[in-house]
Design a protein around this motif. Structure first.
Motif, mmCIF file in Angstrom:
data_model
loop_
_atom_site.group_PDB
_atom_site.id
_atom_site.type_symbol
_atom_site.label_atom_id
_atom_site.label_comp_id
_atom_site.label_asym_id
_atom_site.label_seq_id
_atom_site.Cartn_x
_atom_site.Cartn_y
_atom_site.Cartn_z
ATOM 1 N N ARG A 177 34.114 0.015 21.801
ATOM 2 C CA ARG A 177 35.384 -0.296 21.149
ATOM 3 C C ARG A 177 35.193 -0.390 19.638
ATOM 4 O O ARG A 177 36.047 0.067 18.869
ATOM 5 N N GLN A 178 34.085 -0.978 19.221
ATOM 6 C CA GLN A 178 33.809 -1.078 17.791
ATOM 7 C C GLN A 178 33.646 0.313 17.173
ATOM 8 O O GLN A 178 34.126 0.583 16.072
ATOM 9 N N TYR A 181 37.026 1.887 16.572
ATOM 10 C CA TYR A 181 37.698 1.283 15.419
ATOM 11 C C TYR A 181 37.119 1.837 14.122
ATOM 12 O O TYR A 181 37.859 2.207 13.198
ATOM 13 N N ASP A 270 36.976 -4.507 14.044
ATOM 14 C CA ASP A 270 38.346 -5.030 14.061
ATOM 15 C C ASP A 270 38.295 -6.559 13.954
ATOM 16 O O ASP A 270 37.908 -7.240 14.910
ATOM 17 N N ASP A 272 40.586 -9.105 13.577
ATOM 18 C CA ASP A 272 41.498 -9.960 14.336
ATOM 19 C C ASP A 272 41.188 -9.915 15.830
ATOM 20 O O ASP A 272 41.118 -10.958 16.490
ATOM 21 N N TYR A 273 40.987 -8.713 16.355
ATOM 22 C CA TYR A 273 40.695 -8.595 17.786
ATOM 23 C C TYR A 273 39.412 -9.343 18.140
ATOM 24 O O TYR A 273 39.377 -10.132 19.096
ATOM 25 N N ASN A 274 38.338 -9.095 17.382
ATOM 26 C CA ASN A 274 37.048 -9.683 17.748
ATOM 27 C C ASN A 274 37.007 -11.183 17.493
ATOM 28 O O ASN A 274 36.423 -11.934 18.288
ATOM 29 N N ASP A 276 39.551 -13.185 17.759
ATOM 30 C CA ASP A 276 40.308 -13.746 18.886
ATOM 31 C C ASP A 276 39.497 -13.698 20.177
ATOM 32 O O ASP A 276 39.538 -14.639 20.985
ATOM 33 N N ARG A 277 38.752 -12.611 20.369
ATOM 34 C CA ARG A 277 37.959 -12.469 21.595
ATOM 35 C C ARG A 277 36.857 -13.539 21.645
ATOM 36 O O ARG A 277 36.635 -14.167 22.684
ATOM 37 N N GLN A 280 38.539 -16.861 22.426
ATOM 38 C CA GLN A 280 38.952 -16.987 23.824
ATOM 39 C C GLN A 280 37.784 -17.370 24.723
ATOM 40 O O GLN A 280 37.923 -18.219 25.614
#
Length: 361
Positions: A177-178, A181, A270, A272-274, A276-277, A280
């Motif tokens: 995923r990285q 991006y 990314d 914001d995504y990471n 937040d991940r 979580q």
């Protein structure tokens, strides 16, 4: 009248030169460790000799951190890029140890032969060497993983944790995923159309499927590579070992304190995504855990207005000069304060626990 204006502008120019000289002098100080206690420290890992440098604060040491490199053939200072951060850590009472990657600088071996698990085992051997130093035997210990080091740190942090606290800067949870991006942001900066970007990402996905298919060889890869410069065979092997890296399962086993830092303008990961991940997965595992996105920060937490490139090779000469002149001031506001403050908070918490345990005994 003209003479007065001339005197005014001459005085202004002299003042500006003096300000620039002062700034340059202050920035260059962050690349000079002569005022700190500094000594070489080497250790063995398997059949390799790994060379590094231990930096100790001028006064008392609150904690010691070990730097876990990102990608690429990095020496102990990452070509000087780590130096202002190391200076800031030392000024906060935090000792720092960093080493040349295997096969780089004074270290033997080949870093491209390593998986993320291999890298974690190497970092553990480095920690053992640091703990053997008499003045650090009782110090709080931690790892700072930079970029790709963000896949190494969760392995070190899962139970039983190898250190007292852990930091990830510019880390990603999932390797593939990285990569998608990074490709998207690179093409956007090159001015590619949305259609061309989507086509490139689809081609990357298909290429990854081939890469991870059974029996896929370097020769197969060369045959499939139609454009661009192909990876070396060693780099191909490195990617093949690590392309499925995903820190989720390791993070889910972590109870030690973890700080994650991302720059809001990161072009590689990314943010914001990471962030937040990480939040979580880690939010209920330790009260000290923090996942912060630093405003105006780059992948390395530098000021985006001056230093936002995807690789060091993309940096223009003026940007490199600005980094040398600014030193730690090249970092986005609040980035180094957040890093050093959190580490010292964990060291203080550890000291309180140790004192309480000693009293109870």
């Amino acid at each position: 009248m003209k003479r007065g204006r001339l005197v005014f502008w001459a005085g202004t120019a002299i003042a500006l030169v003096l300000v620039l000289f002062i700034l340059a002098f202050e920035g260059l100080e962050d690349f000079d460790f002569s005022e700190y206690r500094t000594r070489p420290l080497s250790f063995s890992f398997k059949d390799m000799s790994v060379a590094g440098t231990l930096h100790l604060p001028e006064a008392d040491t609150s904690a010691v951190v070990l730097l876990v490199h990102g990608d690429g053939p990095a020496d102990r200072y990452s070509g000087g890029g780590y130096m202002p951060m190391i200076s800031a850590l030392l000024d906060s009472g935090i000792a720092v140890y960093s080493w040349d990657k295997p096969g780089i600088g004074q270290s033997s071996g080949d870093w491209l032969s390593f998986s993320m698990t291999d890298r974690a085992e190497l970092a553990t051997a480095a920690l053992d060497a640091v703990k053997a130093e008499p003045e650090l035997s009782r110090s709080a210990t931690g790892f700072i993983g930079l970029s790709q080091g963000g896949w190494v740190v969760p392995i070190l942090a899962r139970e039983p944790a190898q250190a007292d606290f852990f930091v990830i800067i510019g880390g990603a949870v999932n390797w593939l995923r990285q990569g998608a991006y990074l490709t998207r942001r690179r093409l956007e900066r090159e001015g590619a159309s949305a259609k061309d970007i989507d086509a490139a990402l689809q081609a990357n996905t298909a290429g990854n499927k081939r890469l991870l298919s059974k029996g896929y060889s370097y020769q197969s890869y060369l045959s499939d590579t139609r454009s661009g410069t192909p990876m070396s065979e060693a780099r191909f092997g490195f990617v093949l070992k690590n392309a499925l890296a995903d820190a989720s399962q390791d993070l889910a086993q972590v109870t030690a304190p973890v700080l994650t830092l991302h720059g809001s303008h990161d072009l590689n990961v990314d943010p914001d995504y990471n962030s937040d991940r990480y939040r979580q997965i880690l939010q209920h595992r330790n009260d000290a855990n923090r996942s912060l996105v630093i405003a105006d920060g780059t992948h390395a937490l530098l000021r985006a207005s001056l230093f936002n490139q995807q690789t060091e090779g993309d940096m223009p000469a003026w940007s490199k000069l600005a980094f040398a002149v600014l030193g730690r001031k090249a970092y986005a506001p609040g980035a180094l304060d957040a890093l050093c403050g959190w580490i010292n908070d964990q060291a203080s918490a550890g000291s309180r626990k140790s004192a309480s345990a000693d009293r109870s005994n």
